[in-house]
Motif scaffolding. Structure first.
Motif, PDB file in Angstrom:
ATOM      1  N   ASN A 199      10.906   6.553  -0.544  1.00  0.00           N
ATOM      2  CA  ASN A 199       9.593   6.076  -0.100  1.00  0.00           C
ATOM      3  C   ASN A 199       9.671   5.793   1.394  1.00  0.00           C
ATOM      4  N   LEU A 200       9.504   6.833   2.200  1.00  0.00           N
ATOM      5  CA  LEU A 200       9.697   6.717   3.644  1.00  0.00           C
ATOM      6  C   LEU A 200       8.703   5.773   4.313  1.00  0.00           C
ATOM      7  N   VAL A 214       9.475  -1.594   6.440  1.00  0.00           N
ATOM      8  CA  VAL A 214      10.555  -2.579   6.330  1.00  0.00           C
ATOM      9  C   VAL A 214      11.323  -2.653   7.648  1.00  0.00           C
ATOM     10  N   PHE A 215      11.650  -1.495   8.202  1.00  0.00           N
ATOM     11  CA  PHE A 215      12.361  -1.468   9.475  1.00  0.00           C
ATOM     12  C   PHE A 215      11.543  -2.114  10.587  1.00  0.00           C
ATOM     13  N   ALA A 260       6.269   6.010  -3.821  1.00  0.00           N
ATOM     14  CA  ALA A 260       7.520   5.963  -4.586  1.00  0.00           C
ATOM     15  C   ALA A 260       7.508   6.958  -5.741  1.00  0.00           C
ATOM     16  N   LEU A 261       6.317   7.465  -6.096  1.00  0.00           N
ATOM     17  CA  LEU A 261       6.213   8.427  -7.199  1.00  0.00           C
ATOM     18  C   LEU A 261       6.670   9.822  -6.795  1.00  0.00           C
ATOM     19  N   VAL A 262       6.826  10.059  -5.479  1.00  0.00           N
ATOM     20  CA  VAL A 262       7.282  11.374  -5.013  1.00  0.00           C
ATOM     21  C   VAL A 262       8.746  11.544  -5.387  1.00  0.00           C
ATOM     22  N   PRO A 263       9.094  12.602  -6.108  1.00  0.00           N
ATOM     23  CA  PRO A 263      10.489  12.779  -6.545  1.00  0.00           C
ATOM     24  C   PRO A 263      11.414  13.148  -5.386  1.00  0.00           C
ATOM     25  N   PHE A 279       0.812  -1.218   0.000  1.00  0.00           N
ATOM     26  CA  PHE A 279       0.000   0.000   0.000  1.00  0.00           C
ATOM     27  C   PHE A 279       0.847   1.270   0.000  1.00  0.00           C
ATOM     28  N   THR A 280       2.148   1.132   0.224  1.00  0.00           N
ATOM     29  CA  THR A 280       3.031   2.310   0.227  1.00  0.00           C
ATOM     30  C   THR A 280       3.674   2.553  -1.134  1.00  0.00           C
ATOM     31  N   ILE A 281       3.379   1.695  -2.120  1.00  0.00           N
ATOM     32  CA  ILE A 281       4.004   1.820  -3.441  1.00  0.00           C
ATOM     33  C   ILE A 281       3.738   3.189  -4.092  1.00  0.00           C
TER      34      ILE A 281
END
Length: 298
Positions: free
Chosen positions: A149-150, A156-157, A142-145, A137-139
């Motif tokens: 992708n925080l 993940v952490f 990733a479009l933010v330049p 749902f966080t994909i």
């Protein structure tokens, strides 16, 4: 490896594992190497004076401070790999469990250790699964330049953190099930708890020593001797309730230095802060309940 049980108050105990052997680099897994690399990147970002990297680390450190101290403690216990399991069974060498005997009676230690190992396994297993489920749902982020992708990196952490805590809890349970633990009342650890409030000049010296990149054995021995020579308060001078904090920032520094584990200093400080917050919130809730009960009676 040896384990430390550090009571924060009579209801909360921090567990911390100290690795005694120096074969860690040879036994590092791919995940551990990636984790070490990520820690290095994070530290470089923290060293920046300004910019989005500095803002990210400030925001991230605030989130890290909210992670339960129990999780950080369990993460210090190395995962039980097949090789480590075989070594522990073949050597039959028991893991030493150090604790302050007057603060934590020896007959309670097995139950405390079992509780820390068993009760949080389901919690970390469920949270690990949910963080993995949330990753897709966080994909779109990733479009933010420019900015990474925080949300994805955070999940993940957290997934890795829950897995490592779960692995640590399973390792402790394995040691208990196979009777590979040896309980040891530490006179030095008890003395540190007895002192409670240290002279400010001694705390300053301890902080200076802990911040050095290389702490010599003679310095550690000198501070250990200083602790042993420090007079403990007379019994009964300070009443201890079930919610009273039993360890302070100063004694946390001493645990770090005297036992050669500087990493535990921040874990003790985190545990103290979180337990104090829990006690404060619990008291507010209790007072509100009493107030509501009085209003109902009136």
């Amino acid at each position: 490896m040896r384990l430390f049980l550090l009571p924060v108050n009579s209801r909360n105990t921090l567990i911390y594992a100290q690795r005694l052997n120096k074969q860690l680099t040879a036994e590092q897994t791919r995940i551990e190497k990636l984790s070490a690399r990520a820690n290095g990147i994070w530290q470089r970002w923290e060293s920046n004076d300004k910019g989005w990297q500095k803002r990210v680390t400030t925001w991230g450190n605030g989130l890290f401070a909210r992670i339960p101290y129990q999780e950080w403690g369990l993460k210090s216990v190395p995962p039980l790999s097949a090789r480590r399991k075989e070594d522990e069974i073949q050597s039959a060498e028991k893991v030493e469990v150090l604790f302050p005997g007057k603060v934590l009676p020896v007959q309670q230690v097995p139950d405390v250790l079992r509780k820390l190992a068993v009760e949080r396994q389901n919690f970390h297993r469920q949270r690990m699964i949910w963080t993995i489920v949330g990753m897709p749902f966080t994909i779109p982020f990733a479009l933010v330049p420019v900015v990474p992708n925080l949300p994805f990196l955070y999940l993940v952490f957290r997934s890795y953190s829950h897995w490592k805590a779960l692995a640590g809890a399973r390792h402790i349970a394995y040691l208990l099930d196979n009777r590979l633990v040896e309980y040891s009342q530490s006179a030095l650890l008890q003395k540190i708890y007895d002192i409670k409030d240290l002279p400010k000049d001694l705390i300053k010296s301890i902080k200076g020593s802990l911040t050095k990149k290389e702490d010599s054995d003679t310095e550690a021995e000198a501070f250990t001797q200083a602790v042993q020579d420090e007079p403990a308060p007379a019994d009964g001078t300070e009443p201890v309730g079930p919610q009273s904090v039993l360890i302070t920032e100063g004694t946390g520094h001493l645990v770090s230095l005297c036992f050669g584990i500087p990493q535990v200093d921040s874990e003790i400080a985190r545990a103290i802060e979180q337990v104090k917050k829990q006690v404060t919130e619990g008291n507010k809730t209790s007072n509100q309940d009493q107030k509501d009960e009085k209003e109902k009676k009136s």
